[in-house]
Design a protein around this motif. Structure first.
Motif, PDB file in Angstrom:
ATOM      1  N   THR A   1      71.449  82.829  50.999  1.00 13.93           N
ATOM      2  CA  THR A   1      70.714  82.757  52.094  1.00 13.93           C
ATOM      3  C   THR A   1      70.334  84.374  52.227  1.00 13.93           C
ATOM      4  N   LEU A   2      71.577  85.501  52.474  1.00 16.97           N
ATOM      5  CA  LEU A   2      71.354  86.151  51.968  1.00 16.97           C
ATOM      6  C   LEU A   2      70.816  86.842  50.874  1.00 16.97           C
TER       7      LEU A   2
ATOM      8  N   CYS B   1      69.169  85.429  48.869  1.00 15.92           N
ATOM      9  CA  CYS B   1      67.867  85.156  49.172  1.00 15.92           C
ATOM     10  C   CYS B   1      66.931  85.857  49.536  1.00 15.92           C
ATOM     11  N   GLU B   2      67.603  86.491  50.441  1.00 17.88           N
ATOM     12  CA  GLU B   2      66.144  87.388  51.656  1.00 17.88           C
ATOM     13  C   GLU B   2      66.241  88.830  50.613  1.00 17.88           C
TER      14      GLU B   2
ATOM     15  N   VAL C   1      56.302  86.048  56.028  1.00 19.24           N
ATOM     16  CA  VAL C   1      56.340  85.048  57.165  1.00 19.24           C
ATOM     17  C   VAL C   1      56.274  85.546  58.096  1.00 19.24           C
TER      18      VAL C   1
ATOM     19  N   GLN D   1      65.243  84.770  40.939  1.00 18.49           N
ATOM     20  CA  GLN D   1      65.067  83.790  41.873  1.00 18.49           C
ATOM     21  C   GLN D   1      65.035  82.283  41.310  1.00 18.49           C
TER      22      GLN D   1
ATOM     23  N   LYS E   1      69.997  76.631  45.492  1.00 20.20           N
ATOM     24  CA  LYS E   1      69.660  76.596  46.950  1.00 20.20           C
ATOM     25  C   LYS E   1      69.396  75.110  46.508  1.00 20.20           C
TER      26      LYS E   1
ATOM     27  N   GLN F   1      64.059  88.018  48.166  1.00 23.48           N
ATOM     28  CA  GLN F   1      62.406  88.396  48.481  1.00 23.48           C
ATOM     29  C   GLN F   1      62.389  89.781  48.921  1.00 23.48           C
ATOM     30  N   GLN F   2      62.948  90.696  49.278  1.00 19.55           N
ATOM     31  CA  GLN F   2      62.659  91.873  49.595  1.00 19.55           C
ATOM     32  C   GLN F   2      62.512  92.607  48.689  1.00 19.55           C
TER      33      GLN F   2
ATOM     34  N   GLY G   1      61.202  90.861  61.624  1.00 13.80           N
ATOM     35  CA  GLY G   1      60.659  88.865  61.901  1.00 13.80           C
ATOM     36  C   GLY G   1      60.954  88.266  62.498  1.00 13.80           C
TER      37      GLY G   1
ATOM     38  N   THR H   1      58.874  91.154  46.969  1.00 16.98           N
ATOM     39  CA  THR H   1      57.911  92.292  48.004  1.00 16.98           C
ATOM     40  C   THR H   1      57.451  94.042  47.876  1.00 16.98           C
TER      41      THR H   1
END
Length: 983
Positions: A335-336, A338-339, A806, A168, A175, A342-343, A877, A346
């Motif tokens: 971006t993908l 990072c998502e 989010v 991350q 980024k 993040q998932q 989302g 989580t």
């Protein structure tokens, strides 16, 4: 803080069959819910009140679908057995569920032989207890293996979490690089556009200049030609005019006329010659033409250069566009990634939370197993001692003739106080038969009436293999061996059992004698840890929940604690624990060996002929000092050496990094103006971070800071009234509000100053200490958690931070207006209306049992809003718009879903503007205002903060929706503070 006393109930042996069963039937519901039949059936089978067929019917019958039904059926079968069934049931409860036995019979559990009805022989009872202990040891071993497995799993997950955090961080760096490159690209594009504009301006200006120059040249040549023509015509006209004038003045003769004609012809010839170009003039014109050609060539060359530059800029533009597209693709890829990270993060965090919950459950199971094992070991030791004494009695009776005659009842008494073996006083006898051998049992920590001192101990004093019961000196040495370093694996398991929150409390008057002893001593034979006149001890729980044992061994020290705060000083708080900081030289605390760095876990003392216990493991410094200040006389301190945490706390205090060991967050339920310079000005519903409950130089105050709404950062810091002082200010504010005029009260209602929160159902609140006058009457045992001298209003409530995903759900209030605005709000991008689900009857009942149904539709039937529908929208989302009421908030909080609650204020003028939209839904303005007033009074009972929209901030539906959207964006960034459910 509650009194440890249980009233004595009636004697069960004196009660009739119907009275005993009436006592059991009165507590039938409690027994059905709290008892596992599989644990009681072995004892009942041993007592021969249940048969094998009864056991199969209870445990294997398909009609008995749950534990309560199986327990009730077992009670019905025991009812058939009459008094034997009732006594066997109560004895099994006394062994396996002592607390439930006390609640049912009102008597303390007893392990004396007289406490059993005699349904089971002593040998069978011993065999049963051995099997029970063996089963508990197996369960303990399995629980430890599960705990080790969970620990290794947690370690691997922590490693994965570290890797995920590193990825991350790398994604965050990429980024940032992408943003920097994007900014550079934007700046380059801006410069290119600026150069293009300048070149276009130059092209336009150059073309205009060329056109103006050619037009000027053409106009100049035309003007020169016109000038020449006009000059020629002027000369011709002047000549003709002069000629006509002369002719008119005189009459010319033919000769003169002829002469004039010749002159005219001569002049005409001269004029024709003059009209022809001269060489000089031709040279000038040729030179001008050459210069014009050179200028044209130069201009063509400049135009070619400009065209080349334009083509180069076009190529650069194409390259820049291609580079931009590449960067855009990289941005999408990052971006993908990072998502995805993040998932993953989580998911890992949720798995960590589940593992932590499983770990806590395993710890609780371990504590229960340790308690059961300790209880079984204590009962086993008692039964072994009884068996040994009975063997001695039988031996003495068998060898009575060798001693000179039979014994009389008054010559020798056998009781629980016998200290040694009678085999020493017997004459020579035949070789004794093999006797029972003691197992490696332990004696849990007891409430000792003497202070613990170090002395030389041999392992044989603890692990005695003799049949004879131990002497008091041996019992004392066993208690002192809690500090002995055991090397074997078996004794290491015993150490783990000692590190729990259970203590032995002697029954009868032994507690009073050991607690109120004025001169404790370990060397006196008359003041042993367990009184010789006391009955065998039984196990009690020292506090409602297990202590937070993180390491080290718990030591209970008893001494004279008169003016305890003058003997020792404490530091710390609820975050780090309360530690002994300094001990006064020559005091009783110094005499018994209390030193700096010991963490105080618990204090026990007697007040008003009532035994009191205060747990200080997670208490604040203010509460700990108050609790220690209440000690008057003999006391027991439970300490644990924790030098590392203590030294770390001292370093933080010396460096100014922390003011104390306290750290918790509260929600303020009243407005407090800042009177003095250092006082903190707060408003109702503000979140504060309390960092010290005993700041230096400020009595009855706390040190607190405002908290940033979006981050856990402390802002402005100042002093705040402590709980007791703020409680009196809250009462005074409520009294002032009750005596205010109606007009002034309505003006103050616009700005909320007081929030009424009660602790009537909360019991002990961790933020305050019950300050009660010693002259007041003490309450009964049942009211120990809520003394009469305590007020139930709470000026502060404890809150915990939560970081929601989010997109949080949105709940609009009042409900009537929310139904009108929900559909419009759901039409915007990023919002979606929660749709009800159609459930079958069985699924609807199952969802209701699991508390997954939020609200049923008004049309009836099986259509209802569920947690799954809300989670389904959140996973997309988007914000889930909830067309529900206030009742769904607590159900959502239990599922870790925290909605954004927005209350829209109303007035008659604003309700009139929504009249047409309300009428379409079948409501009126009066119903809207009534719903708004009723739901506004319920907002203070919510365990979280909410957002209000004043009536003056909107004037129609469009502005209201725009305001709501901006509020939702603001609330999404904030931390969610949730308080425990007090209602």
């Amino acid at each position: 803080m509650a009194a440890e006393c249980v009233p004595e109930g009636p004697d069960l042996k004196e009660m009739g069959d119907e009275d005993v069963w009436e006592l059991i039937n009165d507590n039938r519901h409690r027994i059905s819910l709290g008892v596992k039949p599989c644990m009681l059936i072995p004892y009942l089978r041993q007592a021969r009140v249940l048969t094998e067929m009864d056991e199969d019917e209870i445990l294997s019958s398909l009609k008995l679908t749950n534990r309560s039904m199986r327990t009730s059926h077992m009670l019905d079968l025991l009812r058939i057995q009459g008094r034997n069934g009732a006594m066997a049931l109560l004895e099994s409860l006394m062994i396996h569920y002592p607390a439930l036995y006390t609640q049912v019979t009102g008597r303390k559990p007893s392990t004396e032989p007289s406490g059993f009805s005699g349904l089971i022989k002593c040998s069978d009872l011993t065999e049963y207890l051995v099997r029970a202990v063996t089963g508990m040891q197996k369960e303990l071993q399995e629980a430890r293996q599960e705990a080790s497995r969970l620990g290794s799993r947690c370690t691997s997950l922590e490693v994965e979490l570290g890797q995920t955090l590193e990825q991350q961080e790398e994604a965050r760096r990429l980024k940032a690089d992408q943003g920097r490159m994007r900014n550079n690209l934007a700046a380059a594009q801006h410069d290119i556009l600026k150069l293009k504009d300048e070149k276009c301006d130059l092209y336009v200006r150059y073309t205009a200049a060329i056109e103006e120059r050619s037009a000027a040249n053409i106009h100049c040549s035309d003007l020169n030609l016109q000038v020449y023509q006009l000059q020629f015509e002027l000369r011709k006209a002047q000549t003709e005019t002069d000629f006509e004038r002369q002719r008119s003045l005189k009459c010319t003769t033919p000769s003169e006329t002829q002469q004039l004609r010749e002159e005219i012809s001569t002049l005409r010839r001269q004029l024709l010659m003059a009209e022809k170009f001269t060489p000089a003039r031709e040279d000038i014109l040729a030179q001008d033409l050459a210069e014009a050609r050179d200028g044209r060539v130069e201009l063509a060359e400049q135009l070619r250069c400009y065209r080349e530059e334009n083509e180069q800029l076009a190529r650069e533009r194409r390259e820049t566009v291609e580079h931009k597209e590449c960067l855009a693709l990289q941005v999408q890829k990052l971006t993908l990634d990072c998502e995805m990270y993040q998932q993953k993060s989580t998911v890992i965090q949720s798995q960590l939370r589940e593992l932590q919950a499983e770990r806590d459950h395993a710890y609780l199971s371990r504590d229960e197993a340790q308690a059961q094992i300790a209880r079984s070991l204590a009962e086993k030791d008692t039964l072994r001692s009884q068996l040994v004494e009975l063997q001695e009695v039988f031996t003495l009776r068998a060898w009575g003739p060798y001693r000179g005659g039979p014994d009389t009842p008054g010559e020798r008494k056998f009781s629980w106080e016998s200290q040694g073996s009678s085999s020493d006083s017997l004459p020579s006898s035949p070789p004794p038969r093999p006797r029972l051998r003691r197992m490696h049992a332990i004696c849990p920590d007891s409430l000792r009436g003497c202070s613990i001192k170090s002395c030389d101990i041999t392992p044989s004093s603890v692990r005695s293999q003799n049949v004879e019961p131990p002497c008091p000196e041996s019992l004392r040495r066993r208690e002192e061996t809690l500090w002995y370093n055991r090397d074997s694996s078996e004794t290491a398991e015993c150490d783990a059992l000692l590190d729990n929150d259970f203590v032995f409390i002697p029954s009868g008057n032994a507690v009073e004698q050991s607690v109120m002893s004025p001169t404790p001593s370990c060397q006196s034979n008359n003041s042993d840890g367990l009184s010789r006149a006391s009955a065998p001890p039984f196990l009690l729980r020292s506090r409602p929940r297990a202590m937070r044992i993180t390491g080290g061994r718990v030591l209970t020290i008893s001494f004279q604690g008169e003016a305890l705060l003058s003997q020792l000083q404490v530091v710390g708080g609820n975050k780090t624990g309360v530690f002994v900081h300094q001990v006064t030289e020559g005091s009783a605390a110094n005499t018994v060996g209390i030193s700096s760095g010991a963490q105080i876990l618990e204090v026990k003392y007697e007040q008003a002929q009532q035994a009191l216990r205060m747990v200080l493991e997670d208490s604040t410094l203010e509460e700990a000092m108050w609790a220690l200040g209440q000690v008057r006389g003999f006391c027991h301190l439970s300490l644990r050496p924790n030098q590392d945490v203590y030294e770390k706390l001292l370093l933080q205090l010396q460096s100014g990094e922390a003011m104390s060991g306290d750290s918790f967050y509260v929600r303020v339920n009243m407005s407090l103006p800042g009177g003095s310079q250092d006082a903190l000005t707060v408003s109702c519903n503000d979140i504060l971070h309390v960092t010290s409950t005993r700041p230096a130089g400020a009595d009855c105050s706390w040190r607190a800071s405002h908290v940033h709404p979006c981050q856990l950062l402390d802002l402005k810091t100042g002093n705040l009234p402590n709980y007791y002082r703020a409680q009196r200010l809250l009462i005074r504010a409520i009294e002032d509000m009750s005596f205010q005029p109606t007009t002034l009260r309505k003006a103050q209602d616009k700005k909320k100053t007081v929030r009424i929160v009660s602790t009537g159902r909360q019991g002990r609140n961790p933020l305050w200490v019950c300050v009660e006058d010693s002259k007041d009457k003490s309450t009964g045992p049942g009211d120990a958690s809520a003394p009469r001298g305590c007020l139930t209003l709470m000026p502060y409530t404890l809150v915990t931070p939560h970081y929601p995903p989010v997109c949080r759900p949105v709940l609009l209030l009042p409900t009537i207006l929310g139904r009108v605005l929900d559909q419009k709000l759901a039409e915007w991008q990023g919002f979606q209306l929660c749709e009800p689900e159609l459930l079958s009857s069985s699924e609807h009942a199952a969802r209701l049992q699991r508390s997954e149904v939020l609200e049923e539709c008004e049309q009836g039937g099986q259509r209802c809003y569920t947690l799954q529908s809300v989670e389904r929208v959140m996973k997309q989302g988007t914000h889930c718009v909830l067309p529900l009421g206030l009742d769904c908030v607590r159900r959502l909080h239990r599922a870790e879903i925290f909605p954004i609650i927005i209350f829209i204020g109303h007035s008659k003028c604003r309700a009139r503007k929504l009249k047409s939209k309300l009428q379409r839904q079948g409501w009126s303005e009066e119903q809207l205002l009534e719903c708004s007033r009723s739901e506004e009074s319920l907002l203070d009972k919510l365990p979280c903060l909410y957002r209000s929209v004043s009536p003056d901030s909107w004037y129609d539906k469009t502005t209201l929706l725009t305001t709501l959207r901006s509020i939702i964006w603001e609330e999404q960034k904030k931390i969610v503070w949730v308080e425990p459910d007090l209602w």
